[in-house]
Design a protein around this motif. Structure first.
Motif, PDB file in Angstrom:
ATOM      1  N   ALA A  54      89.627  39.033  39.673  1.00  0.00           N
ATOM      2  CA  ALA A  54      88.187  39.276  39.783  1.00  0.00           C
ATOM      3  C   ALA A  54      87.584  39.587  38.414  1.00  0.00           C
ATOM      4  N   ALA A  55      88.308  40.302  37.580  1.00  0.00           N
ATOM      5  CA  ALA A  55      87.798  40.642  36.243  1.00  0.00           C
ATOM      6  C   ALA A  55      87.601  39.377  35.401  1.00  0.00           C
ATOM      7  N   GLN A  56      88.547  38.438  35.500  1.00  0.00           N
ATOM      8  CA  GLN A  56      88.402  37.193  34.762  1.00  0.00           C
ATOM      9  C   GLN A  56      87.200  36.388  35.260  1.00  0.00           C
ATOM     10  N   GLY A  57      87.018  36.371  36.540  1.00  0.00           N
ATOM     11  CA  GLY A  57      85.872  35.659  37.116  1.00  0.00           C
ATOM     12  C   GLY A  57      84.551  36.289  36.713  1.00  0.00           C
ATOM     13  N   TRP A  58      84.460  37.614  36.754  1.00  0.00           N
ATOM     14  CA  TRP A  58      83.239  38.306  36.347  1.00  0.00           C
ATOM     15  C   TRP A  58      82.967  38.121  34.855  1.00  0.00           C
TER      16      TRP A  58
END
Length: 141
Positions: A54-58
């Motif tokens: 999720a951090a990479q996507g955000w």
């Protein structure tokens, strides 16, 4: 023709001089949009090879948003710093998203060339060497 237009000298009815920097702002805006699209497409490539967190996507979404916001900021004097900050973030992403870092390298080179070309046009403008700054010869019509 109205009376007001008939009273104006022909010099005032002539078209205003072309601003080459207006063209650069358009190209810069287009570059921002193209880069945002490529950044978001790189996310699809990463997702296909590995599962993304999720951090990479955000992070990728935030970079794409910063690029799109850059379109509205191209008239500002500090746009160079905006571009630099976004690309530092993209280059730093090599650590956790190598494909996104590669996109950052390619577009950092493209932006570097664009800023070099802008400075070259500014220098030529100051020297009066642009073709739009030369007076037209009436016999050439």
């Amino acid at each position: 023709m109205s009376e007001q237009q008939a009273e104006q000298p022909a010099e005032q009815l002539a078209t205003p001089p072309v601003d080459p920097m207006k063209g650069f702002r358009g190209v810069m805006s287009a570059m921002f949009v193209i880069e945002a699209i490529v950044v978001l497409l790189a996310l699809l490539v990463v997702d296909k090879d590995d599962s993304i967190t999720a951090a990479q996507g955000w992070f990728t979404g935030a970079v794409a948003l910063a690029l799109v916001l850059g379109c509205g900021l191209v008239k500002r004097g500090w746009i160079t710093w905006w571009v630099a900050a976004v690309h530092v973030a993209l280059l730093a992403s090599f650590v956790f998203l190598p494909s996104l870092g590669a996109v950052g390298v390619v577009f950092a080179c493209a932006w570097g060339w664009m800023f070099w070309a802008r400075e070259d046009v500014r220098k030529r403008m100051a020297e009066g060497r642009l073709s739009s700054q030369r007076e037209q010869d009436p016999s050439s019509d």
